[in-house]
Design an enzyme around this catalytic site. Structure first.
Site, PDB file in Angstrom:
ATOM      1  N   ASN A 147      -4.058  20.510  34.793  1.00  0.00           N
ATOM      2  CA  ASN A 147      -5.300  21.203  35.120  1.00  0.00           C
ATOM      3  C   ASN A 147      -5.043  22.594  35.682  1.00  0.00           C
ATOM      4  OD1 ASN A 147      -6.961  19.115  34.270  1.00  0.00           O
ATOM      5  ND2 ASN A 147      -7.029  18.138  36.274  1.00  0.00           N
TER       6      ASN A 147
ATOM      7  N   GLU B 120     -12.386  15.590  39.369  1.00  0.00           N
ATOM      8  CA  GLU B 120     -12.454  17.024  39.135  1.00  0.00           C
ATOM      9  C   GLU B 120     -11.220  17.542  38.395  1.00  0.00           C
ATOM     10  OE1 GLU B 120     -15.143  18.467  39.609  1.00  0.00           O
ATOM     11  OE2 GLU B 120     -16.191  17.180  41.027  1.00  0.00           O
ATOM     12  N   CYS B 121     -11.451  18.562  37.572  1.00  0.00           N
ATOM     13  CA  CYS B 121     -10.350  19.168  36.820  1.00  0.00           C
ATOM     14  C   CYS B 121      -9.691  20.298  37.591  1.00  0.00           C
ATOM     15  CB  CYS B 121     -10.862  19.697  35.479  1.00  0.00           C
ATOM     16  SG  CYS B 121     -12.008  21.082  35.642  1.00  0.00           S
ATOM     17  N   GLY B 122     -10.219  20.602  38.763  1.00  0.00           N
ATOM     18  CA  GLY B 122      -9.642  21.665  39.575  1.00  0.00           C
ATOM     19  C   GLY B 122     -10.485  22.920  39.633  1.00  0.00           C
TER      20      GLY B 122
END
EC number: 1.8.4.8
Length: 244
Positions: free
Chosen positions: A132, A238-240
């Protein structure tokens, strides 16, 4: 609500920034999504950008913001592993809404990453986070810098996951203002907006997907699953992009 000084707020510790924005957020909670967008464009500094993953409900925020601010840069971080249906959806919405699409990618191609690091998404939380960082976080940071962004709109909603349940309408992230106009919308409100404006869900919605990211870390929803369990093998939500 007075005009906010981004530079001054960035000088404050995170807790103090939250407190400094508390009164403004209390007022924004009382406004509807259109009002929040209008307020941000009037009171927050430009340049303005909108990010989108072109996921299940993406048409809502794309239409909502773009109709008020035509030609706003729309940032997509393309990993190279999106579903074919996602790329088709991107083309469809870009044409339908006349989007000013700005595509950002990692400095290393997907094939090169696999050669160097292997399949990072199969290497647990640490591997997923590295993936990510390379494919989402760094390209987004580069986009914000190159586009001189000071105010960033995004389509997150509290209902989507526990990690988003307490997000405010207005915050500061990556040194810029971040505005979440539809943060308090539920699924019914999303549906009604799409119907009202002749917009569609992502094509994979009809195949049982509640959330859509990369092909290798997205699962169809099954009975008993929370929405966040359909992404990243349930290891993280979350992907960041929306953390930090």
């Amino acid at each position: 609500m007075s005009v906010l000084d981004l530079n001054a707020l960035n000088e404050l510790p995170k807790v103090e920034r939250v407190m400094a924005l508390a009164e403004t957020n209390a007022q924004l909670e009382k406004q509807d999504a259109e009002g929040r967008v209008a307020w941000a464009l009037e009171n927050l500094p430009g340049e303005y950008v909108l990010s989108s993953s072109f996921g299940i409900q993406a048409a809502v925020s794309l239409h909502l913001v773009n109709q008020v601010r035509p030609d706003i840069p729309v940032i997509l971080t393309d990993t190279g592993y999106l579903f074919p249906e996602t790329y088709q959806f991107i083309d469809e919405l870009t044409e339908k809404l006349n989007l000013n699409l700005k595509v950002y990618r990692a400095t290393e191609s997907a094939a090169w990453q696999e050669a160097r690091y292997g399949k990072l998404w199969e290497q647990g939380v640490e591997g997923i986070e590295k993936y990510n960082d390379i494919n989402k976080v760094e390209p987004m940071n580069r986009a914000l810098k190159e586009l001189n962004a000071q105010t960033w709109f995004a389509g997150l909603r509290r209902e989507q996951s526990g990690s988003r349940a307490h997000l405010p309408v207005l915050a500061i992230q990556r040194g810029v203002f971040k505005v979440l106009p539809i943060i308090d919308w539920d699924n019914r409100t999303v549906y009604q907006y799409l119907q009202k404006h002749g917009l569609k869900y992502h094509p994979l919605w009809d195949q049982g997907y509640l959330s859509v990211g990369d092909t290798h870390t997205t699962r169809k929803w099954e009975p008993g699953m929370a929405e966040e369990e359909t992404r990243f093998f349930g290891l993280k939500r979350e992907c960041g992009l929306h953390e930090g």
